[in-house]
Design an enzyme around this catalytic site. Sequence first.
Site, PDB file in Angstrom:
ATOM      1  N   CYS A 110      89.756  51.708  77.587  1.00  9.72           N
ATOM      2  CA  CYS A 110      88.770  51.899  78.648  1.00  9.72           C
ATOM      3  C   CYS A 110      88.770  50.682  79.563  1.00  9.72           C
ATOM      4  O   CYS A 110      88.344  49.595  79.164  1.00  9.72           O
ATOM      5  CB  CYS A 110      87.389  52.121  78.033  1.00  9.72           C
ATOM      6  SG  CYS A 110      86.105  52.327  79.268  1.00  9.72           S
ATOM      7  N   ASN A 151      88.090  49.065  83.739  1.00 13.04           N
ATOM      8  CA  ASN A 151      87.043  49.138  84.756  1.00 13.04           C
ATOM      9  C   ASN A 151      87.188  50.349  85.659  1.00 13.04           C
ATOM     10  O   ASN A 151      86.193  50.864  86.170  1.00 13.04           O
ATOM     11  CB  ASN A 151      87.064  47.860  85.598  1.00 13.04           C
ATOM     12  CG  ASN A 151      86.627  46.649  84.809  1.00 13.04           C
ATOM     13  OD1 ASN A 151      85.494  46.563  84.371  1.00 13.04           O
ATOM     14  ND2 ASN A 151      87.539  45.719  84.602  1.00 13.04           N
ATOM     15  N   ASN A 177      89.885  53.158  85.056  1.00 10.35           N
ATOM     16  CA  ASN A 177      90.329  54.347  84.332  1.00 10.35           C
ATOM     17  C   ASN A 177      90.203  54.165  82.825  1.00 10.35           C
ATOM     18  O   ASN A 177      90.250  53.041  82.320  1.00 10.35           O
ATOM     19  CB  ASN A 177      91.796  54.667  84.668  1.00 10.35           C
ATOM     20  CG  ASN A 177      91.974  55.120  86.097  1.00 10.35           C
ATOM     21  OD1 ASN A 177      91.247  55.987  86.573  1.00 10.35           O
ATOM     22  ND2 ASN A 177      92.939  54.542  86.800  1.00 10.35           N
ATOM     23  N   ASP A 219      91.502  44.051  76.192  1.00 15.47           N
ATOM     24  CA  ASP A 219      92.779  44.529  76.714  1.00 15.47           C
ATOM     25  C   ASP A 219      93.825  43.424  76.702  1.00 15.47           C
ATOM     26  O   ASP A 219      95.012  43.674  76.449  1.00 15.47           O
ATOM     27  CB  ASP A 219      92.603  45.090  78.124  1.00 15.47           C
ATOM     28  CG  ASP A 219      91.927  44.114  79.078  1.00 15.47           C
ATOM     29  OD1 ASP A 219      91.138  43.265  78.625  1.00 15.47           O
ATOM     30  OD2 ASP A 219      92.169  44.220  80.297  1.00 15.47           O
TER      31      ASP A 219
END
EC number: 2.7.1.33
Length: 260
Positions: A7, A9, A11, A109
């Site tokens: 997840c 910012n 997509n 991420d």
Amino acid sequence: MLLAVDCGNTNTVFALWDGDQMIGHWRTSTEWQRTADQYYVWLSTLMNLQGIKAQITDMIISSTVPRVVFNLRVLSDRYFNTRPLVVGKPECALPVDVRVDEGTTVGPDRLVNTVAGYEKYGGDLIVVDFGTATTFDVVAADGAYVGGVIAPGVNLSLEALHHAAAALPHVDISKPQNVIGTNTVACMQSGVFWGYVGLVREICDRIKAESGVPMKVISTGGLAPLFQQTADLFDAYEDDLTMQGLRRIHEHNKDIGNHA
């Protein structure tokens, strides 16, 4: 089967893994209001359209948007009867060390990309991710995450030009044929494209000089293929690096007997 969710910012990407084979890959906009039921209807519809009969037993989540995680947890609990691993939470172990200032929070991420990059390319590595922000993550020889750089994303820069200067239009990024633009759109595209080429080259050169060792540079993220056209910037491009990292982290937690 493992459902991996990244997840960001802008997509949210879902990938379905059967062992080490990715058998499905879907993208939607990131909206914190979306409910677990809505996620399930959307996801199951796409799986059915592709003829995928999923038996999801595990789920792992990486999210830079904390408000989204709750409903993704509900999705996992309600529809797949499993407690998800969430990267960055204490219950989710990483197969690499994180060596940054005490109290610093590193985006999940970036940690996931570190894991995937090290698994495939080894250490002394720079991972450049072209997302909402453009990030540079430095992986040491032993696989540890040792810091990096955060710069504004390419599209963010274009939007800033458009919103801050009334006479400048909204444009999409592309590689211009010439550096010297002969119209406003071409001038903006040239400024952003070649500006980012220079930014990437300079930051990577400085990271290498500061590290004092030869380093590989790989790219990932939505706009990475555009900059991959500039052949001397990167050693490789990985279109699903984050998903590979999520699979590896899940595998590591199973190996050590950690089932969230």
